[in-house]
Design a protein around this motif. Sequence first.
Motif, PDB file in Angstrom:
ATOM      1  N   GLN A 249      35.344 -26.384 -40.787  1.00 39.94           N
ATOM      2  CA  GLN A 249      33.802 -26.310 -39.935  1.00 39.94           C
ATOM      3  C   GLN A 249      33.726 -27.212 -38.771  1.00 39.94           C
ATOM      4  N   GLN A 250      33.928 -28.472 -39.823  1.00 43.07           N
ATOM      5  CA  GLN A 250      33.467 -29.607 -38.770  1.00 43.07           C
ATOM      6  C   GLN A 250      34.444 -30.310 -37.707  1.00 43.07           C
ATOM      7  N   ARG A 251      35.631 -30.033 -39.256  1.00 45.55           N
ATOM      8  CA  ARG A 251      37.297 -30.788 -38.843  1.00 45.55           C
ATOM      9  C   ARG A 251      37.711 -29.925 -37.958  1.00 45.55           C
ATOM     10  N   LEU A 252      38.306 -28.550 -38.284  1.00 48.48           N
ATOM     11  CA  LEU A 252      38.521 -27.452 -37.022  1.00 48.48           C
ATOM     12  C   LEU A 252      37.804 -26.763 -35.968  1.00 48.48           C
ATOM     13  N   HIS A 253      36.625 -27.108 -36.160  1.00 50.95           N
ATOM     14  CA  HIS A 253      35.647 -26.326 -35.176  1.00 50.95           C
ATOM     15  C   HIS A 253      35.934 -24.783 -35.867  1.00 50.95           C
ATOM     16  N   LEU A 254      36.568 -23.685 -36.522  1.00 50.96           N
ATOM     17  CA  LEU A 254      35.843 -22.685 -37.332  1.00 50.96           C
ATOM     18  C   LEU A 254      34.938 -21.969 -37.052  1.00 50.96           C
ATOM     19  N   THR A 255      34.578 -20.771 -37.240  1.00 53.73           N
ATOM     20  CA  THR A 255      34.139 -19.766 -37.119  1.00 53.73           C
ATOM     21  C   THR A 255      33.847 -19.526 -39.309  1.00 53.73           C
ATOM     22  N   GLU A 256      32.637 -18.731 -39.721  1.00 52.34           N
ATOM     23  CA  GLU A 256      32.910 -18.354 -41.082  1.00 52.34           C
ATOM     24  C   GLU A 256      34.467 -17.369 -41.360  1.00 52.34           C
ATOM     25  N   VAL A 257      34.512 -16.594 -40.164  1.00 46.45           N
ATOM     26  CA  VAL A 257      35.588 -15.529 -40.136  1.00 46.45           C
ATOM     27  C   VAL A 257      37.069 -16.524 -40.258  1.00 46.45           C
ATOM     28  N   GLY A 258      37.342 -17.754 -39.003  1.00 45.79           N
ATOM     29  CA  GLY A 258      38.518 -18.027 -38.941  1.00 45.79           C
ATOM     30  C   GLY A 258      38.813 -18.764 -40.267  1.00 45.79           C
ATOM     31  N   TYR A 259      37.527 -19.205 -41.385  1.00 44.95           N
ATOM     32  CA  TYR A 259      38.075 -19.680 -42.235  1.00 44.95           C
ATOM     33  C   TYR A 259      38.697 -18.556 -43.324  1.00 44.95           C
ATOM     34  N   GLY A 260      37.555 -18.029 -43.091  1.00 44.18           N
ATOM     35  CA  GLY A 260      38.327 -16.378 -43.747  1.00 44.18           C
ATOM     36  C   GLY A 260      40.148 -16.892 -43.807  1.00 44.18           C
ATOM     37  N   ALA A 302      48.133 -34.716 -46.865  1.00 40.69           N
ATOM     38  CA  ALA A 302      48.390 -35.937 -45.656  1.00 40.69           C
ATOM     39  C   ALA A 302      48.222 -34.846 -43.899  1.00 40.69           C
ATOM     40  N   VAL A 303      48.502 -33.981 -43.811  1.00 44.59           N
ATOM     41  CA  VAL A 303      48.472 -32.726 -42.445  1.00 44.59           C
ATOM     42  C   VAL A 303      47.315 -32.432 -42.745  1.00 44.59           C
ATOM     43  N   LEU A 304      46.538 -32.032 -43.536  1.00 38.96           N
ATOM     44  CA  LEU A 304      45.629 -31.511 -43.655  1.00 38.96           C
ATOM     45  C   LEU A 304      44.043 -32.265 -43.149  1.00 38.96           C
ATOM     46  N   ALA A 305      44.812 -33.987 -43.339  1.00 39.36           N
ATOM     47  CA  ALA A 305      44.020 -35.160 -43.136  1.00 39.36           C
ATOM     48  C   ALA A 305      43.241 -35.342 -41.828  1.00 39.36           C
ATOM     49  N   ALA A 306      44.865 -35.313 -40.822  1.00 40.12           N
ATOM     50  CA  ALA A 306      45.548 -35.728 -39.895  1.00 40.12           C
ATOM     51  C   ALA A 306      44.795 -34.717 -38.569  1.00 40.12           C
ATOM     52  N   THR A 307      45.126 -33.897 -39.483  1.00 42.92           N
ATOM     53  CA  THR A 307      44.966 -32.850 -37.809  1.00 42.92           C
ATOM     54  C   THR A 307      43.694 -32.183 -37.636  1.00 42.92           C
ATOM     55  N   THR A 308      43.326 -31.876 -36.621  1.00 42.26           N
ATOM     56  CA  THR A 308      42.720 -31.283 -35.781  1.00 42.26           C
ATOM     57  C   THR A 308      42.467 -29.617 -35.936  1.00 42.26           C
ATOM     58  N   HIS A 309      43.957 -29.128 -36.241  1.00 43.77           N
ATOM     59  CA  HIS A 309      44.961 -27.645 -35.109  1.00 43.77           C
ATOM     60  C   HIS A 309      44.293 -26.844 -36.425  1.00 43.77           C
TER      61      HIS A 309
END
Length: 400
Positions: A249-260, A302-309
């Motif tokens: 939610q906070q880093r990738l700005h995804l909705t609940e559906v996107g998280y799923g 490392a990638v998950l820490a660095a990315t916002t995409h």
Amino acid sequence: MRALVSARLGADFTRLWTASAVSNVGDGVTLAAGPLLVASLTSDPALVAGAALAQQLPWLLVAPLSGVYVDRLDRRRLVVVVNVLRGAALAVLAAAVAASAVSVPLVYAVFFLLGVGETLADTAFGALLPATVEPERLPAANSRLTATAILGNQIAAKPLGGWLFALGAALPFAFDAVTFLVAAALTSAVRVAPAGRPAEAGGRSLRREVAAGVRWLWRHRLLRTLAASMAVSNVAFCAPFAVFALYAQQRLHLTEVGYGVLLTAYGVGGLVGTALASRLQARLGARTLLRAGLVLETATHAVLAATTHPLVAGGILIAFGVHSVIWGVIVATLFQRSVPDELRGRVGSVYQLTQIGGAALGSLLGGLIAQAVAITTPFWAAALAMTVITAVAWRPLAAA
């Protein structure tokens, strides 16, 4: 397809495989419906989370003792009896729900009993498998078991559990009770010689038998390295993924559906891994794949820490899913080939204890670290920990 598998891996493996597939669907249904049931009884988040803890706690409390009994008793019969008892426990829960007599303590008690049964049945199943498959076919057998576990437990069962609960709160637990009975019937038809040692083990203390499993694992350099690596890896994995929903939610700005959808990417990678595991192991060898897996796991954090995409995060999770299944198949095969039959229960349970202990510690640390610093800090800490593990384990993994 079943006839083809039987021809290659044998009818006994097919029965075990089918039993595993059926019970995995049932387990997944209960895992999805259990929190919904507790949430219908209480709005306290701690009590809702406690249902999952009740099922995990036996691994930390009784897993080594379960390993002793797996080595003492007829493993096939043990799996059958435990599955029947787990089915009975779920039938009691389903009846209580249907009669509106269910309570949070009853749910906890049933889930704790299910967890105790899991320590026995899962350990016995892993020790029983090599008796049904030729040693050279173990990678293929483990790949098939992993594929059905992912499809049944992680993908198909979760929406099925929610749907059944919506139809009637007792239905998911009645359904799971039936799957345990079906799995018991299939396992009872497996034709293997009894592997227990009741006469030999009768005069030995539980403490000495547990110690024998710990001692054997400690003295085997490769398996000791794998156990320690995976224990720390589970701390590193579960710390950031304990706050993964907030990260999405906070880093990738995804909705609940996107998280799923993001979580599904990991499952998709796992399915790809089951298709590749045995072939890659035959072509590249276990040593190369295990070392590459440690590097990939370090890169994942490392990638998950660095990315916002989200697409980058999804891509690395697919790769991580491929790695985790390949690693799991290799480690399972190494254990099945290396550990003496009379010690498989004890060594396997000690290994599981280190993994689940690491996961529990990681889940605890992840929330505390993210709360104290930032949402990406657990990912950076995990990448650092995996860098150290990769450096320490690199040379010992040459034995693979």
